[in-house]
Design a protein around this motif. Structure first.
Motif, mmCIF file in Angstrom:
data_model
loop_
_atom_site.group_PDB
_atom_site.id
_atom_site.type_symbol
_atom_site.label_atom_id
_atom_site.label_comp_id
_atom_site.label_asym_id
_atom_site.label_seq_id
_atom_site.Cartn_x
_atom_site.Cartn_y
_atom_site.Cartn_z
ATOM 1 N N GLN A 128 96.699 8.130 44.488
ATOM 2 C CA GLN A 128 97.023 9.489 44.919
ATOM 3 C C GLN A 128 96.347 9.730 46.270
ATOM 4 O OE1 GLN A 128 94.865 13.068 43.414
ATOM 5 N NE2 GLN A 128 96.768 13.409 42.251
ATOM 6 N N LEU A 129 97.140 10.091 47.267
ATOM 7 C CA LEU A 129 96.575 10.400 48.578
ATOM 8 C C LEU A 129 96.153 11.862 48.600
ATOM 9 C CD1 LEU A 129 98.919 8.519 51.091
ATOM 10 C CD2 LEU A 129 96.612 7.888 50.346
ATOM 11 N N VAL A 130 94.876 12.075 48.882
ATOM 12 C CA VAL A 130 94.317 13.425 48.939
ATOM 13 C C VAL A 130 94.009 13.747 50.392
ATOM 14 C CG1 VAL A 130 92.491 14.951 48.131
ATOM 15 C CG2 VAL A 130 93.332 13.129 46.640
ATOM 16 N N MET A 131 94.513 14.864 50.854
ATOM 17 C CA MET A 131 94.298 15.299 52.238
ATOM 18 C C MET A 131 93.479 16.579 52.233
ATOM 19 S SD MET A 131 97.103 16.357 55.171
ATOM 20 C CE MET A 131 97.365 14.708 55.840
ATOM 21 N N TYR A 132 92.345 16.553 52.928
ATOM 22 C CA TYR A 132 91.474 17.721 53.045
ATOM 23 C C TYR A 132 91.476 18.199 54.504
ATOM 24 C CZ TYR A 132 89.518 16.487 48.447
ATOM 25 O OH TYR A 132 89.345 16.210 47.115
ATOM 26 N N PRO A 133 92.321 19.172 54.851
ATOM 27 C CA PRO A 133 92.273 19.736 56.210
ATOM 28 C C PRO A 133 91.160 20.794 56.296
ATOM 29 C CG PRO A 133 94.461 19.948 55.191
ATOM 30 C CD PRO A 133 93.465 19.677 54.111
ATOM 31 N N SER A 184 86.904 29.991 54.040
ATOM 32 C CA SER A 184 85.644 30.698 54.254
ATOM 33 C C SER A 184 85.568 31.112 55.717
ATOM 34 C CB SER A 184 84.461 29.785 53.904
ATOM 35 O OG SER A 184 83.230 30.413 54.185
ATOM 36 N N ARG A 185 85.642 32.415 55.934
ATOM 37 C CA ARG A 185 85.661 32.954 57.311
ATOM 38 C C ARG A 185 86.785 32.300 58.113
ATOM 39 N NH1 ARG A 185 79.490 32.444 59.163
ATOM 40 N NH2 ARG A 185 80.277 33.518 61.019
ATOM 41 N N TRP A 186 87.939 32.147 57.455
ATOM 42 C CA TRP A 186 89.168 31.598 58.019
ATOM 43 C C TRP A 186 89.085 30.109 58.339
ATOM 44 C CZ3 TRP A 186 93.192 34.244 56.873
ATOM 45 C CH2 TRP A 186 93.122 35.634 56.790
ATOM 46 N N ILE A 187 88.101 29.421 57.807
ATOM 47 C CA ILE A 187 88.035 27.969 57.917
ATOM 48 C C ILE A 187 88.382 27.395 56.548
ATOM 49 C CG2 ILE A 187 86.556 25.972 58.330
ATOM 50 C CD1 ILE A 187 85.031 27.715 60.343
ATOM 51 N N THR A 188 89.398 26.554 56.492
ATOM 52 C CA THR A 188 89.923 26.051 55.227
ATOM 53 C C THR A 188 89.200 24.789 54.774
ATOM 54 O OG1 THR A 188 91.579 24.590 56.201
ATOM 55 C CG2 THR A 188 92.187 26.908 55.923
ATOM 56 N N TYR A 189 89.207 24.573 53.468
ATOM 57 C CA TYR A 189 88.841 23.277 52.921
ATOM 58 C C TYR A 189 89.527 23.099 51.568
ATOM 59 C CZ TYR A 189 84.841 25.751 50.600
ATOM 60 O OH TYR A 189 84.032 26.611 49.894
ATOM 61 N N HIS A 190 89.228 22.003 50.864
ATOM 62 C CA HIS A 190 90.078 21.500 49.788
ATOM 63 C C HIS A 190 91.455 21.225 50.413
ATOM 64 C CE1 HIS A 190 87.028 22.058 46.724
ATOM 65 N NE2 HIS A 190 86.781 23.253 47.220
ATOM 66 N N GLY A 191 92.531 21.115 49.634
ATOM 67 C CA GLY A 191 93.787 20.769 50.291
ATOM 68 C C GLY A 191 94.876 20.341 49.348
ATOM 69 N N LEU A 192 95.493 19.170 49.604
ATOM 70 C CA LEU A 192 96.654 18.739 48.843
ATOM 71 C C LEU A 192 96.443 17.340 48.278
ATOM 72 C CD1 LEU A 192 98.514 16.489 50.552
ATOM 73 C CD2 LEU A 192 98.937 18.493 51.983
ATOM 74 N N ALA A 193 97.181 17.049 47.215
ATOM 75 C CA ALA A 193 97.140 15.737 46.567
ATOM 76 C C ALA A 193 98.565 15.295 46.287
ATOM 77 C CB ALA A 193 96.334 15.796 45.275
ATOM 78 N N LEU A 194 98.944 14.149 46.839
ATOM 79 C CA LEU A 194 100.294 13.619 46.695
ATOM 80 C C LEU A 194 100.256 12.368 45.822
ATOM 81 C CD1 LEU A 194 103.314 13.366 47.440
ATOM 82 C CD2 LEU A 194 102.601 12.202 49.549
ATOM 83 N N ASP A 214 84.086 25.610 68.982
ATOM 84 C CA ASP A 214 84.853 25.030 67.886
ATOM 85 C C ASP A 214 86.138 24.443 68.460
ATOM 86 O OD1 ASP A 214 85.829 24.267 65.488
ATOM 87 O OD2 ASP A 214 86.213 26.278 64.718
ATOM 88 N N HIS A 215 86.019 23.248 69.035
ATOM 89 C CA HIS A 215 87.117 22.670 69.797
ATOM 90 C C HIS A 215 88.013 21.749 68.972
ATOM 91 C CE1 HIS A 215 85.318 24.339 73.332
ATOM 92 N NE2 HIS A 215 84.236 23.585 73.238
ATOM 93 N N SER A 216 87.717 21.548 67.719
ATOM 94 C CA SER A 216 88.467 20.554 66.968
ATOM 95 C C SER A 216 88.570 20.912 65.497
ATOM 96 C CB SER A 216 87.789 19.183 67.102
ATOM 97 O OG SER A 216 88.474 18.218 66.342
ATOM 98 N N ASP A 217 89.774 20.747 64.946
ATOM 99 C CA ASP A 217 89.930 20.777 63.507
ATOM 100 C C ASP A 217 89.620 19.382 62.960
ATOM 101 O OD1 ASP A 217 90.679 23.477 63.305
ATOM 102 O OD2 ASP A 217 92.767 23.010 63.781
ATOM 103 N N VAL A 218 89.578 19.273 61.635
ATOM 104 C CA VAL A 218 89.242 18.015 60.971
ATOM 105 C C VAL A 218 90.206 17.805 59.813
ATOM 106 C CG1 VAL A 218 87.488 16.779 59.617
ATOM 107 C CG2 VAL A 218 86.787 18.170 61.584
ATOM 108 N N VAL A 219 90.606 16.559 59.579
ATOM 109 C CA VAL A 219 91.358 16.241 58.376
ATOM 110 C C VAL A 219 90.823 14.923 57.821
ATOM 111 C CG1 VAL A 219 93.232 15.035 59.593
ATOM 112 C CG2 VAL A 219 93.645 16.041 57.334
#
Length: 276
Positions: A122-127, A185-195, A70-75
């Motif tokens: 609206q900018l939505v960011m899903y990290p 989920s098992r310390w991996i995040t999803y959903h996120g923020l909306a500006l 698991d070498h990379s996060d995603v946004v």
């Protein structure tokens, strides 16, 4: 149809430290972790498709746990067509319409928080972040997402934003300018923020945003106009805000971003080919 592995090839991982499945690894003791950014901020992506894509990526990340792969996060940064979303425990009492005849589509999701609205401007960011490589603390993660927005408003627009104790999100005075709702989920995040950048705020009148009755919803465009800032075209303002979001996100989470610009994409899980 365009598959991700036909668009680019990821370089050799920047770090070689093995992941400990029970303990977060401090970013200060390793090279910056890589994060692939899927740039869809100019596009309106249907909520259901983006939601399915997030869950597919999370499943892929689950398969890498314990394998030192698991070498990379995603946004992902995008916009949605008009839609209402509810958190896992959201109450329909915060809907100002008949749920059988909604003004826009409604989706009940597994994220935290109450009802909110997503729409153009609206900018939505899903990290999709593995907190084992950051800090295994959801309160820290929420405050860090808030910090990203606070820095964007301060550094790029000279707007002083803040948190409100006991509430999640970012505020300028009495106006909530950014909403946050996450799932891990098992310390991996999803959903996120909306500006809210150039968002039409009228649809928020159909709901009690985030279940908070005594405060307003605001937008960056509205705040700039209140401060008599020079007019900026909506598309340009969105681009400026997007660039600032990525900069502050990479600094707050100590990530090395690798852009992946996509002009067209099939989000269906059956066709997804993800290289991590």
């Amino acid at each position: 149809m365009i598959l991700l592995n036909t668009l680019f090839t990821l370089p050799t991982p920047l770090h070689t430290r093995k992941a400990n499945p029970t303990k977060a690894i401090s970013a200060s003791h390793q090279a910056l972790r890589r994060c692939v950014c899927y740039d869809l901020h100019k596009q309106l992506i249907p909520y259901q498709e983006a939601w399915s894509w997030q869950k597919s990526i999370v499943r892929t990340r689950h398969s890498l746990l314990g394998q030192d792969e698991d070498h990379s996060d995603v946004v992902v940064v995008l916009q949605h067509p008009p839609v209402f979303t509810l958190g896992t425990g959201s109450s329909e009492e915060y809907l100002n319409f008949d749920v059988k005849n909604p003004p826009y589509a409604i989706h009940r999701t597994e994220r935290g928080g109450e009802v909110t609205y997503h729409g153009p401007g609206q900018l939505v960011m899903y990290p999709i972040v593995n907190l084992r490589y950051h800090k295994m603390d959801l309160n820290w993660y929420l405050r860090s997402l808030e910090e990203v927005i606070i820095r964007v408003l301060s550094s790029t627009f000279s707007i002083k934003a803040s948190r409100i104790e006991g509430l999640t999100g970012v505020w300028v005075g009495n106006q909530k300018i950014a909403a946050i709702g996450i799932r891990a989920s098992r310390w991996i995040t999803y959903h996120g923020l909306a500006l809210n950048v150039t968002t039409n705020l009228t649809p928020f009148q159909h709901i009690v945003p985030c279940g908070i009755r005594d405060r307003q919803v605001g937008s960056l465009r509205g705040l700039l106009e209140e401060n008599s800032a020079s007019a900026t075209e909506d598309a340009i303002l969105l681009d400026i805000t997007y660039s600032s979001l990525l900069k502050e996100f990479s600094e707050v989470f100590q990530l090395s971003l690798q852009q992946a610009s996509i002009s067209k994409f099939d989000f269906s899980a059956s066709s997804l080919s993800l290289v991590v």
